[in-house]
Structures are given as C-alpha cells and as structure tokens.
Design an enzyme around this catalytic site. Structure first.
Site, PDB file in Angstrom:
ATOM      1  N   HIS A  92      29.571  29.198  43.905  1.00 19.18           N
ATOM      2  CA  HIS A  92      30.580  27.985  43.428  1.00 19.18           C
ATOM      3  C   HIS A  92      31.074  27.179  44.630  1.00 19.18           C
ATOM      4  O   HIS A  92      31.610  26.092  44.247  1.00 19.18           O
ATOM      5  CB  HIS A  92      31.699  28.559  42.591  1.00 19.18           C
ATOM      6  CG  HIS A  92      32.649  28.954  43.203  1.00 19.18           C
ATOM      7  ND1 HIS A  92      32.821  30.438  43.515  1.00 19.18           N
ATOM      8  CD2 HIS A  92      33.911  28.532  43.418  1.00 19.18           C
ATOM      9  CE1 HIS A  92      33.995  30.559  44.147  1.00 19.18           C
ATOM     10  NE2 HIS A  92      34.552  29.530  44.014  1.00 19.18           N
TER      11      HIS A  92
HETATM   12  C1  UD1 Z   1      38.252  25.637  42.256  1.00 18.47           C
HETATM   13  C2  UD1 Z   1      38.889  25.711  43.435  1.00 18.47           C
HETATM   14  C3  UD1 Z   1      38.128  26.851  44.497  1.00 18.47           C
HETATM   15  C4  UD1 Z   1      38.186  28.141  43.641  1.00 18.47           C
HETATM   16  C5  UD1 Z   1      37.319  27.992  42.294  1.00 18.47           C
HETATM   17  C6  UD1 Z   1      37.802  29.127  41.469  1.00 18.47           C
HETATM   18  C7  UD1 Z   1      39.974  23.850  44.781  1.00 18.47           C
HETATM   19  C8  UD1 Z   1      39.654  22.869  45.624  1.00 18.47           C
HETATM   20  N1  UD1 Z   1      38.611  24.553  44.605  1.00 18.47           N
HETATM   21  O1  UD1 Z   1      36.749  25.348  42.702  1.00 18.47           O
HETATM   22  O2  UD1 Z   1      38.895  27.048  45.835  1.00 18.47           O
HETATM   23  O3  UD1 Z   1      37.606  29.141  44.195  1.00 18.47           O
HETATM   24  O4  UD1 Z   1      38.276  26.871  41.697  1.00 18.47           O
HETATM   25  O5  UD1 Z   1      36.551  29.138  40.581  1.00 18.47           O
HETATM   26  O6  UD1 Z   1      40.866  23.772  44.263  1.00 18.47           O
HETATM   27  N2  UD1 Z   1      34.783  22.681  35.516  1.00 18.47           N
HETATM   28  C9  UD1 Z   1      34.303  22.958  34.315  1.00 18.47           C
HETATM   29  N3  UD1 Z   1      35.190  23.346  33.469  1.00 18.47           N
HETATM   30  C10 UD1 Z   1      36.308  24.124  34.061  1.00 18.47           C
HETATM   31  C11 UD1 Z   1      36.654  23.923  35.489  1.00 18.47           C
HETATM   32  C12 UD1 Z   1      35.820  23.097  36.242  1.00 18.47           C
HETATM   33  O7  UD1 Z   1      33.219  22.496  33.711  1.00 18.47           O
HETATM   34  O8  UD1 Z   1      37.018  24.765  33.478  1.00 18.47           O
HETATM   35  C13 UD1 Z   1      33.363  21.823  36.280  1.00 18.47           C
HETATM   36  C14 UD1 Z   1      33.570  20.435  36.389  1.00 18.47           C
HETATM   37  O9  UD1 Z   1      32.358  19.675  36.175  1.00 18.47           O
HETATM   38  C15 UD1 Z   1      34.579  20.267  37.853  1.00 18.47           C
HETATM   39  C16 UD1 Z   1      33.855  21.324  38.424  1.00 18.47           C
HETATM   40  O10 UD1 Z   1      33.570  22.349  37.685  1.00 18.47           O
HETATM   41  O11 UD1 Z   1      34.442  19.061  38.239  1.00 18.47           O
HETATM   42  C17 UD1 Z   1      34.541  21.736  39.767  1.00 18.47           C
HETATM   43  O12 UD1 Z   1      35.917  22.116  39.135  1.00 18.47           O
HETATM   44  P1  UD1 Z   1      37.114  22.101  40.601  1.00 18.47           P
HETATM   45  O13 UD1 Z   1      38.328  22.688  39.799  1.00 18.47           O
HETATM   46  O14 UD1 Z   1      37.341  20.810  41.000  1.00 18.47           O
HETATM   47  O15 UD1 Z   1      36.687  22.998  41.459  1.00 18.47           O
HETATM   48  P2  UD1 Z   1      35.952  24.374  41.449  1.00 18.47           P
HETATM   49  O16 UD1 Z   1      34.515  24.599  42.193  1.00 18.47           O
HETATM   50  O17 UD1 Z   1      36.289  25.108  40.198  1.00 18.47           O
HETATM   51  N1  UDP Z   2      35.101  36.383  37.568  1.00 17.18           N
HETATM   52  C1  UDP Z   2      34.794  36.544  36.547  1.00 17.18           C
HETATM   53  N2  UDP Z   2      33.825  36.089  35.606  1.00 17.18           N
HETATM   54  C2  UDP Z   2      32.862  35.481  36.676  1.00 17.18           C
HETATM   55  C3  UDP Z   2      33.082  35.336  37.737  1.00 17.18           C
HETATM   56  C4  UDP Z   2      34.128  35.864  38.626  1.00 17.18           C
HETATM   57  O1  UDP Z   2      35.965  37.075  35.986  1.00 17.18           O
HETATM   58  O2  UDP Z   2      31.735  35.322  35.905  1.00 17.18           O
HETATM   59  C5  UDP Z   2      36.340  36.667  38.499  1.00 17.18           C
HETATM   60  C6  UDP Z   2      36.119  38.054  39.587  1.00 17.18           C
HETATM   61  O3  UDP Z   2      36.101  39.215  39.140  1.00 17.18           O
HETATM   62  C7  UDP Z   2      37.177  37.458  40.635  1.00 17.18           C
HETATM   63  C8  UDP Z   2      37.601  35.853  40.398  1.00 17.18           C
HETATM   64  O4  UDP Z   2      36.766  35.665  39.011  1.00 17.18           O
HETATM   65  O5  UDP Z   2      38.420  37.871  40.289  1.00 17.18           O
HETATM   66  C9  UDP Z   2      36.857  35.063  41.480  1.00 17.18           C
HETATM   67  O6  UDP Z   2      36.782  33.784  41.139  1.00 17.18           O
HETATM   68  P1  UDP Z   2      35.866  32.542  41.849  1.00 17.18           P
HETATM   69  O7  UDP Z   2      34.698  33.384  42.414  1.00 17.18           O
HETATM   70  O8  UDP Z   2      35.599  31.768  40.917  1.00 17.18           O
HETATM   71  O9  UDP Z   2      36.890  32.111  42.879  1.00 17.18           O
HETATM   72  P2  UDP Z   2      37.287  32.454  44.257  1.00 17.18           P
HETATM   73  O10 UDP Z   2      37.667  33.904  44.388  1.00 17.18           O
HETATM   74  O11 UDP Z   2      36.117  32.255  45.391  1.00 17.18           O
HETATM   75  O12 UDP Z   2      38.556  31.665  44.482  1.00 17.18           O
END
Ligand code: UD1
Ligand code: UDP
Length: 365
Positions: free
Chosen positions: A212
């Site tokens: 992601h």
């Molecule tokens: C964010 C964090 C990243 C973290 C990740 C965990 C920042 C800069 N990034 O990235 O460090 O690893 O969360 O998963 O804070 N979206 C949905 N539903 C949701 C959330 C997001 O559909 O509930 C989609 C939207 O299209 C959105 C995109 O995901 O634009 C990205 O979401 P965003 O919160 O901006 O960043 P993440 O990639 O989730």
């Molecule tokens: N995770 C989850 N379901 C999923 C993928 C990840 O519960 O389908 C959990 C995973 O166990 C871990 C956390 O989400 O604890 C990691 O989140 P993510 O990879 O989105 O973010 P990051 O750790 O890179 O910030």
C-alpha cells in the site's frame, strides 16, 4: 487526563494495548479518532475485533491530499483539546494523523492552571528509514522532535533519536505495542476464525502479500514490476498467493487497468482474520511496516518490497530481507527467505509496552 489520538488501521491496532490498560487501571482518558481511515474494513472492524470502546470523538476528516488532510486534522484536534484540556496527548507511528495531532497539541496552551502547552507522547518514536521521499519519514522526524516523551520500541530507535540530538531524558525504551497486540490476540485468532478454511488454504501452504505504500502503488511501472515478480514467483513455486488489498492499492490497480496473474485478491481483513493468515503463511511479501514486525514476532519469513526499512531489527535477526522493487531482486530474496528457519529472536520486547508507556507517563505527571 490523556487523549489518545488515532486515525488509521495500524494506529487502532497498536494503540489497543494502551486503551485496554487505561480501561483496566481506571485511568482518565478519551480517544479522538481523526477519521483518516473510515471504511468499515479499515476502521470499525478493528474496534469490534479488539473489543475497544467507541471513540469519544471522530473528526471524520476522510481522504485528501497531504496538506488538506493534515490541516483538517489540526483544526479538529485543536478544537477538542481546547474543550477537554488533557495533560498529555498520545500519538502512535508516522501517519498524517500523528503529524497533525502532534503539531496541534504542542501549541495548545490548556494544561493546568498555568495554561502550559499540552504534552505529547510519541509511541513508536525513533524509527528511521533515512529516506525523506517517504511522507512517513517526514512525519516521524517532526513528531519525535516536538514530542515531550519519545517511547522508543528498541535500542536502535533510541540511538537514532540521540543521534539527532534529542534529549536522553525524554526517551524511554518500551518495546513495541504490536507485541502486546499480537500476544493478546493470536491464540484467539487461530481458535475462533475459519479464514484459512474459507479461503481453501493450508497451514504454511501459501504466500501472504500486502502492498500500500504511496511510492509503490501510485507508480504504474513500479507496481507492474512488483506484480510481474509475484506472478513469476507463483509460477515457479506453484504456491498460492493471497493478497488482502488496501483500498489505495485497489483504486490504483483499477485506474492503471492492471491484470494480475497468480494472485488471489481478497478484501482487507479484520485483525483476527489477518493474524490467522499471517501466522500460518509460508512467507510474507509486503511493504507494510506492521507486517514486517508481526512476521518477525510470529516466526514467518518476510520479504520487504521497498528500497529501505525503518525496522532494521527484523533484518538483523534474519527474519526479513529488504529486496528493493526490481523483479529479479524480489524473486532472489524470496528464494533466500524460503530456506530460513523461524529461529530468530523477537527484537520488539516482551509484550508489556502498553503498561510501560502508561507507567512512565503516570510517574511524570
Ligand atoms: C496511511 C498512512 C500510511 C500507513 C497507512 C496504513 C499517511 C501519509 N499514510 O496511508 O503511513 O501505512 O495509512 O494503512 O498518513 N481509503 C479508503 N478507505 C479508507 C481509507 C483510505 O477507501 O478508510 C482510500 C482512499 O482512496 C484514499 C486512499 O485510500 O485516498 C489513501 O488513504 P490515506 O489515508 O491518504 O493513506 P494510506 O495509503 O491509507
Ligand atoms: N492488517 C489487517 N488486515 C489487513 C492488512 C493488515 O488487520 O488486511 C494489520 C496488520 O496486522 C498490521 C497492520 O494492519 O497490524 C499494518 O497496517 P498497514 O500495513 O496498513 O500499515 P503500516 O504498518 O505499513 O503503517
């Protein structure tokens, strides 16, 4: 009083041990959810799986550019802190929620009769990838330098903080709260869930994939290259590959019109279902920070599809290889990790990080 600010999937998971400890010990606290993540499977499912009380506040900021999201969180956090007047705000990790929560709290002069700024405790302080093109690296650095308490998960993280001139008195090495969360839930996940059965998978008979990171999934050439490596790996080994897709990645796969071969896409999983998938996987291929840690804790080999990691402890103990993103390197790293025994030590602590963090703050205020 504490305010626990969270907003995304990993923050809910990694703050859950602290919330449980506050509940257990009768500590006065409230949870402020920024709403950075909001889809059921990125948000509510974790409150249900981890049996957490509903947040007192939800800012519902949703998605947006970095500036729009960060600005909206700051404005919302400031308003609530002004009303609630907590002594300490706790943030966790490296998201925009952390950056905005830290900045807003540290300029909010409501603490005590002298109206001092609210103190900030940064949980998971001191992680560094040394790659400032990652938005998370910027967020970490700012949070660590503004925070009054830096809760470093390991000695490596503490060293990074000292190297940047952060006062040693602010740093406490606590372990990572992910160990607490894994230990509190892994048995339950394997006893109660039927995820493997429902997906037709067998123990140690599949690869688990998660991707992601903005720098991987928003770049068509890079994402295509990663998927071609995964397809080749599947073709060469015949091992099924299951990929719970983050909504960001799903959106980009659709917008680039990519055709995935050899990979079963499934929706993002709840924590219990994901832990079952993770603990029984033959190997994980990921760009997630949390998955690098959890596989290391669970004894599952990991290949990190990134150019750098802020979790070098996982590499040092032999649980993880940082492969980069070229197909050749991903395949080579996968070959090496498939030979590994799960005999490494968990470098992230004893599973009591949540209690250590709370104890450390309560003895200061
Ligand atoms: C964010 C964090 C990243 C973290 C990740 C965990 C920042 C800069 N990034 O990235 O460090 O690893 O969360 O998963 O804070 N979206 C949905 N539903 C949701 C959330 C997001 O559909 O509930 C989609 C939207 O299209 C959105 C995109 O995901 O634009 C990205 O979401 P965003 O919160 O901006 O960043 P993440 O990639 O989730
Ligand atoms: N995770 C989850 N379901 C999923 C993928 C990840 O519960 O389908 C959990 C995973 O166990 C871990 C956390 O989400 O604890 C990691 O989140 P993510 O990879 O989105 O973010 P990051 O750790 O890179 O910030």
């Amino acid at each position: 009083m504490f305010a626990i600010i969270l907003g995304t999937r990993p923050e809910i998971i990694k703050m859950s041990p602290l919330i449980r400890s506050c509940e257990k010990q009768g500590i006065d606290y409230f949870v402020l959810h920024t709403g950075q993540h909001y889809s059921y499977e990125m948000d509510r499912v974790f409150f249900e799986d981890l049996r957490l009380p509903a947040p007192r506040y939800n800012l519902d900021v949703g998605s947006g550019s970095h500036a729009v999201q960060t600005g909206a969180i700051m404005a919302g956090v400031e308003k609530i802190l002004a009303e609630e007047k907590p002594e300490v705000v706790l943030v966790q990790g490296d998201t925009n929620t952390v950056l905005a929560g830290t900045l807003a709290a540290s300029k909010c002069y409501v603490r005590g009769p002298q109206k001092l700024p609210v103190e900030v405790g940064h949980v998971e302080a001191g992680l560094r990838s040394f790659d400032r093109t990652m938005p998370e690296e910027i967020n970490r650095i700012i949070a660590d330098h503004v925070a009054d308490y830096c809760f470093a998960p390991t000695e490596v993280a503490k060293k990074n903080l000292l190297h940047e001139g952060i006062d040693e008195k602010k740093i406490v090495v606590t372990g990572n709260t992910i160990v607490d969360a894994v230990r509190q839930n892994v048995v339950l996940s394997n006893e109660s869930g039927n995820t493997l059965k429902n997906l037709g998978l067998s123990e140690k008979g599949y690869f688990l994939v998660t991707l992601h990171r903005q720098e991987n999934v928003d770049d068509k050439t890079r994402l295509e290259g990663i998927f071609s490596a995964l397809a080749r790996l599947h073709a060469a080994t015949g091992i099924p590959m299951v990929f719970p897709v983050h909504p960001r990645t799903e959106k980009m796969i659709k917008s680039f019109g990519l055709d995935l071969k050899g990979i079963s896409l499934i929706p993002p999983q709840g924590f219990l279902d994901f832990l079952q998938l993770e603990s029984n996987a033959r190997m994980a291929l990921t760009d997630s920070g949390g998955v690098q840690e959890e596989t290391c804790i669970l004894g599952v080999p990991c290949v990190t599809i990134r150019d750098s990691t802020e979790r070098p402890e996982t590499v040092a103990v032999g649980a993880n290889i940082v492969a980069g993103v070229s197909p050749e390197n991903i395949i080579k790293a996968a070959g090496t990790m498939l030979e590994k025994q799960d005999s490494w030590e968990n470098p992230f602590g004893d599973g009591n990080a949540g209690d250590k963090i709370l104890h450390s703050i309560c003895s200061e205020i």
